[in-house]
Design a protein around this motif. Structure first.
Motif, PDB file in Angstrom:
ATOM      1  N   UNK A 102       2.679 -43.387-111.709  1.00 21.62           N
ATOM      2  CA  UNK A 102       3.007 -42.465-112.810  1.00 21.62           C
ATOM      3  C   UNK A 102       3.324 -41.073-112.281  1.00 21.62           C
ATOM      4  N   UNK A 103       2.569 -40.600-111.291  1.00 21.51           N
ATOM      5  CA  UNK A 103       2.820 -39.284-110.726  1.00 21.51           C
ATOM      6  C   UNK A 103       4.200 -39.234-110.065  1.00 21.51           C
ATOM      7  N   UNK A 104       4.555 -40.275-109.315  1.00 24.68           N
ATOM      8  CA  UNK A 104       5.861 -40.301-108.656  1.00 24.68           C
ATOM      9  C   UNK A 104       6.992 -40.302-109.675  1.00 24.68           C
ATOM     10  N   UNK A 105       6.810 -41.024-110.758  1.00 26.03           N
ATOM     11  CA  UNK A 105       7.847 -41.070-111.793  1.00 26.03           C
ATOM     12  C   UNK A 105       7.978 -39.705-112.472  1.00 26.03           C
ATOM     13  N   UNK A 106       6.858 -39.000-112.636  1.00 29.92           N
ATOM     14  CA  UNK A 106       6.942 -37.658-113.228  1.00 29.92           C
ATOM     15  C   UNK A 106       7.654 -36.699-112.274  1.00 29.92           C
ATOM     16  N   UNK A 107       7.396 -36.815-110.987  1.00 35.38           N
ATOM     17  CA  UNK A 107       8.144 -36.012-110.014  1.00 35.38           C
ATOM     18  C   UNK A 107       9.632 -36.336-110.084  1.00 35.38           C
ATOM     19  N   UNK A 108       9.935 -37.615-110.199  1.00 32.00           N
ATOM     20  CA  UNK A 108      11.331 -38.060-110.325  1.00 32.00           C
ATOM     21  C   UNK A 108      11.979 -37.401-111.534  1.00 32.00           C
ATOM     22  N   UNK A 109      11.290 -37.419-112.671  1.00 36.33           N
ATOM     23  CA  UNK A 109      11.859 -36.857-113.897  1.00 36.33           C
ATOM     24  C   UNK A 109      12.108 -35.358-113.746  1.00 36.33           C
ATOM     25  N   UNK A 110      11.176 -34.656-113.103  1.00 36.00           N
ATOM     26  CA  UNK A 110      11.336 -33.209-112.948  1.00 36.00           C
ATOM     27  C   UNK A 110      12.488 -32.868-112.020  1.00 36.00           C
ATOM     28  N   UNK A 111      12.577 -33.566-110.887  1.00 33.14           N
ATOM     29  CA  UNK A 111      13.612 -33.246-109.910  1.00 33.14           C
ATOM     30  C   UNK A 111      15.001 -33.632-110.408  1.00 33.14           C
ATOM     31  N   UNK A 112      15.097 -34.767-111.094  1.00 32.34           N
ATOM     32  CA  UNK A 112      16.405 -35.256-111.548  1.00 32.34           C
ATOM     33  C   UNK A 112      16.815 -34.715-112.913  1.00 32.34           C
TER      34      UNK A 112
END
Length: 492
Positions: A334-344
């Motif tokens: 979940x944390x990695x996906x949230x990082x993905x959402x923020x960066x992209x």
């Protein structure tokens, strides 16, 4: 002075394709789900390798599809009149006729997806038997040269590969400069000595007819798509998913054990000569079955939830090892996906599917970053389409449209809103700000270009009828005698 001969340009363009081939191929692999393998022990068995294949969670298509699905050219409005007539509408202009002839309603999506994935794609405008049409070109097969790649929208040469080399058959390509089209053959991208430039012909434009569609261009002229910056994070997500699958497979359940008890051995029957037999009538004895190394082979223990374990030896002890926790790994995903959402700049609820109890204001705030990114893409791609329309107009012989730098591409409003909300907002714009009502027709949600043109035609017809009625009223003298109900007015 640089060599600008056709052969030299062809070699330079093929060298660019050779240089970028590995990078673009890697991006293409990630788009298609062929990702780097997660780390695993060097002695990993087939079960580990199977888990590694199942650990691939391909988020790359979402990166491309989310903005691409919001990019849809719905019309083109010329910026100046031709032949002294009023400005043509979108559907009657020569530029929009070229768009429909090229079937770009369906084909434009592939151009945007190519530009978003690889950083750039191209559109070739050319004369055909069906008229002037445009078509998309892949970045993996096409390269262009610019004097100032950061600021120029006009390439001075471009090459697109139409057939790659196969065995002894050389590859084929088409090369364009500001005036001519050339036929090029080659044995490979790296074998520049094999490049041959054949005959040339006029392509019908005064500049290179290949237009670049770039998702992002820096001041060095480098293009960058939405996939390449996210590859490290995609690998991190795959590694975390792989670790989760390993933990789920090997440590997510209790392990039961027994100590102080030897496992039963597999037995085999022997006859009176000491040979192994399967006939119980001939068997006189039994002995443990041995493997190839001469060691006894233990029997398989059929153990499940319906069976009870027991041992005759009082020193035997039974126990269990607790299951390993997998909740931290799920939290890491979940944390990695949230990082993905923020960066992209992708809204988190698009990826996590968590939209419960979110207010309209919260959803709007989450969509703001994505809307800004889409607006940037519309600005970049819109300028490219306007160049395509100018080149098509020149090939069609429309000199005025060729010099029309004030035309504008009209993008369809893909924002989700109810018709009642839109009608209320448009009514307030018309009543409170005095904006002409006909100027707001294009902002009605879901209206197509054809419907918009039909509304204009019906409005003009209504105006013509009203003007005729007013003219007849003014032309009829007032006699003061009321008209009979049965009387008829006949207009000659």
């Amino acid at each position: 002075m640089a060599d600008t001969s056709p052969a030299s340009l062809a070699k330079e363009l093929l060298a660019i394709l050779d240089r970028d081939e590995g990078r673009l191929h890697r991006i293409d692999n990630f788009i298609r789900g062929r990702h780097d393998d997660p780390y695993m022990p060097p002695q990993a068995d087939d079960e580990y390798k199977l888990l590694a294949k199942r650990a691939v969670s391909n988020w790359m298509p979402l990166l491309i599809g989310t903005p691409a699905q919001a990019l849809y050219v719905d019309g083109y409005r010329p910026g100046k009149a031709t032949s002294g007539l009023p400005v043509a509408s979108s559907s009657t202009s020569g530029q929009w006729a070229h768009w429909q002839r090229s079937r770009m309603d369906a084909r434009q999506a592939a151009i945007y997806r190519g530009a978003l994935g690889f950083g750039h794609s191209f559109v070739l405008t050319e004369k055909t038997k069906k008229g002037v049409i445009s078509k998309g070109l892949s970045a993996k097969r096409t390269a262009a040269l610019y004097e100032d790649p950061a600021n120029d929208d006009e390439a001075y040469a471009a090459l697109t590969v139409t057939a790659k080399p196969k065995g002894e058959t050389p590859g084929k390509a088409r090369m364009f400069d500001a005036k001519y089209e050339y036929a090029v053959t080659f044995k490979s991208f790296s074998d520049l000595d094999s490049v041959r430039v054949g005959g040339r012909k006029l392509h019908g434009a005064s500049e290179c007819p290949v237009t670049r569609f770039a998702a992002s261009v820096d001041l060095e002229g480098r293009t960058m798509g939405v996939v390449e910056p996210m590859i490290p994070l995609q690998n991190r997500i795959n590694q975390t998913i792989f670790d989760l699958l390993v933990a789920q497979t090997y440590t997510s359940h209790e392990v039961r054990y027994a100590t102080g008890m030897a496992p039963p051995m597999q037995m085999e029957l022997v006859d009176e000569d000491g040979n192994v037999t399967t006939d119980a009538a001939l068997a006189v004895d039994s002995r443990p079955k041995l493997d190839g190394a001469g060691n006894p082979v233990p029997a398989t223990i059929n153990h499940n939830a319906r069976r009870f374990l027991f041992a005759e030896d009082p020193d035997v002890k039974f126990g269990s090892l607790p299951a390993g926790p997998i909740a931290p790994l799920i939290e890491s995903v979940d944390m990695s996906i949230r990082h993905w959402a923020a960066i992209s700049q992708t809204p988190p609820h698009h990826m996590l599917g968590q939209i419960a109890n979110l207010s309209a204001e919260a959803l709007l705030a989450a969509e703001t970053a994505l809307a800004r990114k889409i607006t940037e893409f519309q600005s970049l791609f819109g300028e490219s389409w306007e160049r395509v329309f100018r080149i098509a107009a020149e090939m069609d012989g429309d000199g005025a449209a060729q010099d029309d730098f004030a035309g504008e591409v009209q993008w369809r409003d893909m924002e989700s809103r109810s018709l009642a909300q839109a009608a209320d907002a448009l009514g307030k714009l018309a009543d409170q700000l005095g904006i002409p009502k006909r100027g707001l027709w294009k902002r009605v949600p879901g209206v197509t270009q054809t419907e918009y043109e039909d509304w204009e035609q019906m409005a003009e017809d209504d105006d013509s009828v009203g003007q005729l009625a007013s003219a007849l009223t003014r032309a009829t003298p007032d006699t003061g005698i009321p008209a009979s109900p049965d009387s008829e007015v006949v207009a000659a």
